[in-house]
Design an enzyme around this catalytic site. Sequence first.
Site, PDB file in Angstrom:
ATOM      1  N   ASP A 228      -6.033  -6.010   0.993  1.00 38.37           N
ATOM      2  CA  ASP A 228      -5.607  -4.617   0.782  1.00 38.37           C
ATOM      3  C   ASP A 228      -4.572  -4.152   1.808  1.00 38.37           C
ATOM      4  OD1 ASP A 228      -6.885  -3.770  -1.546  1.00 38.37           O
ATOM      5  OD2 ASP A 228      -8.734  -3.232  -0.503  1.00 38.37           O
ATOM      6  N   LYS A 231      -2.259  -1.254   1.349  1.00 37.83           N
ATOM      7  CA  LYS A 231      -2.688   0.150   1.358  1.00 37.83           C
ATOM      8  C   LYS A 231      -2.067   0.927   2.522  1.00 37.83           C
ATOM      9  CE  LYS A 231      -7.059   0.072  -1.222  1.00 37.83           C
ATOM     10  NZ  LYS A 231      -8.532   0.175  -1.137  1.00 37.83           N
ATOM     11  N   HIS A 283      -6.290  -7.618  -8.204  1.00 36.42           N
ATOM     12  CA  HIS A 283      -6.680  -6.660  -9.252  1.00 36.42           C
ATOM     13  C   HIS A 283      -6.306  -7.147 -10.651  1.00 36.42           C
ATOM     14  CE1 HIS A 283      -8.354  -3.535  -6.743  1.00 36.42           C
ATOM     15  NE2 HIS A 283      -7.286  -3.560  -5.952  1.00 36.42           N
ATOM     16  N   ASP A 311     -14.475  -7.938  -4.043  1.00 39.56           N
ATOM     17  CA  ASP A 311     -13.892  -6.609  -3.857  1.00 39.56           C
ATOM     18  C   ASP A 311     -14.659  -5.559  -4.665  1.00 39.56           C
ATOM     19  OD1 ASP A 311     -11.941  -4.774  -2.959  1.00 39.56           O
ATOM     20  OD2 ASP A 311     -10.765  -5.044  -4.791  1.00 39.56           O
TER      21      ASP A 311
END
Length: 365
Positions: A228, A231, A283, A311
């Site tokens: 991540d 982010k 994702h 996740d």
Amino acid sequence: MGLANTAEIVDLLFSYMPKIAEERKMDGLLILMADLGRSLVGADRCSLWLIDENKKELWTKIAHGVDELRVPLRWGLVGHSISSGNTICVDDAYSDDRFDPSSDVKTCYKTKSVLTVPLKNSNGRVIGAFQAINKKEEPYHFLNHDIEYLNLTAVYSAKTLESALLTKELEETQAEILYMLGEVSEYRSKETSDHVIRVAATSYKLAKYFGLNEEEANQIRLAAPLHDLGKIGVPDSILQKTGAFTPEEYDLMKKHTVMGHHLLQNSSRPLLQMAADMAISHHEHWNGKGYPNGLAREQIPLASRICAVADVFDALSNSRCYKEAWPESKVQEFFLKQRGCQFQMELVDVLLAHWDDFMSDYREK
Ligand code: C2E
Ligand code: SIN
Ligand code: SIN
Ligand code: FE
Ligand code: FE
């Protein structure tokens, strides 16, 4: 006010990450850490001091603006910090008797504020110190958050030095440094720093139960904390929104995948390449309905398929700023329902077959 502004910190970290990811030599990495330390605390100079046990001296391994300096073991502020193992923060060096002005005379420099933090190895032994000199902006002395930042760079410089001594892969240390940079930027999003640690642990277990060998599973454990990383490029207002996203906000959030990939992609190191893959494809869904590229099945790298399960397992089992934690049974049902849809069947089977082991880290809390 220096770097109290998070947007500036994020910009700064962004600019260092690719450099750190590409660096191949220990000294280069230490120079980057000194540069980063100087920028983070807004100092004019930053130096890394090490102990020379044979000559009973301290010497500057890395120093801004000066050639190598050698001084007696207990000399000056830096010597005090090293022999006591304490952080020293001085607003005006000339009114502190531990300071020795002779170095200023030698280097034609005027020292005022000094921040020195000891460098400790993994056994807690002091091996040197990081020193920042002269805060460049008002109030012209170092503040508490500067101590935190310099400590972070000190911790990772110590790890870098140690990795060389232990002939541990420099690459592992680099991954840890990048992970740390991700964490620093997550002053904004507290929940997620634990998230990345748990996702790493769960990914490792999934990889082992799935049948990967120790080395492969360990690579995944090391790369997973970076999934991540992107982010850090997502605005606070979105990251910390307590309610549901609008479609526009969700679109922006989805960019964390490509941004993470962008930060990591230039490294030729296999571990960081795996991390880059994970960042962009964690994702994606097994059935091709995920983002950003709608990859399906084996088009998605195995490490990313594993990370995807870990996740979501973590996201559902914990509360987030936008949702409550789900009860265990509901999490289990979700994975069963998504077996072969969002997630690869065999990975869901592994998760459900060893459920208690996966849950153990969560039930303890
Ligand atoms: P995250 O919180 O770590 O969640 C990771 C993934 O877990 C999500 O990816 C999603 O696949 C799954 N997940 C989390 N909560 C739920 C849930 O309540 N129901 C279902 N079915 N799945 C869930 P996704 O959706 O791509 O989101 C990526 C990241 O975007 C999330 O990471 C989170 O940081 C953020 N996010 C997603 N939706 C919202 C929202 O409505 N509000 C806010 N503030 N953030 C959101
Ligand atoms: C000190 O540690 O006392 C000052 C060090 C320096 O001026 O480099
Ligand atoms: C699907 O996409 O059809 C099921 C998996 C998901 O929640 O996206
Ligand atoms: Fe993500
Ligand atoms: Fe995540």
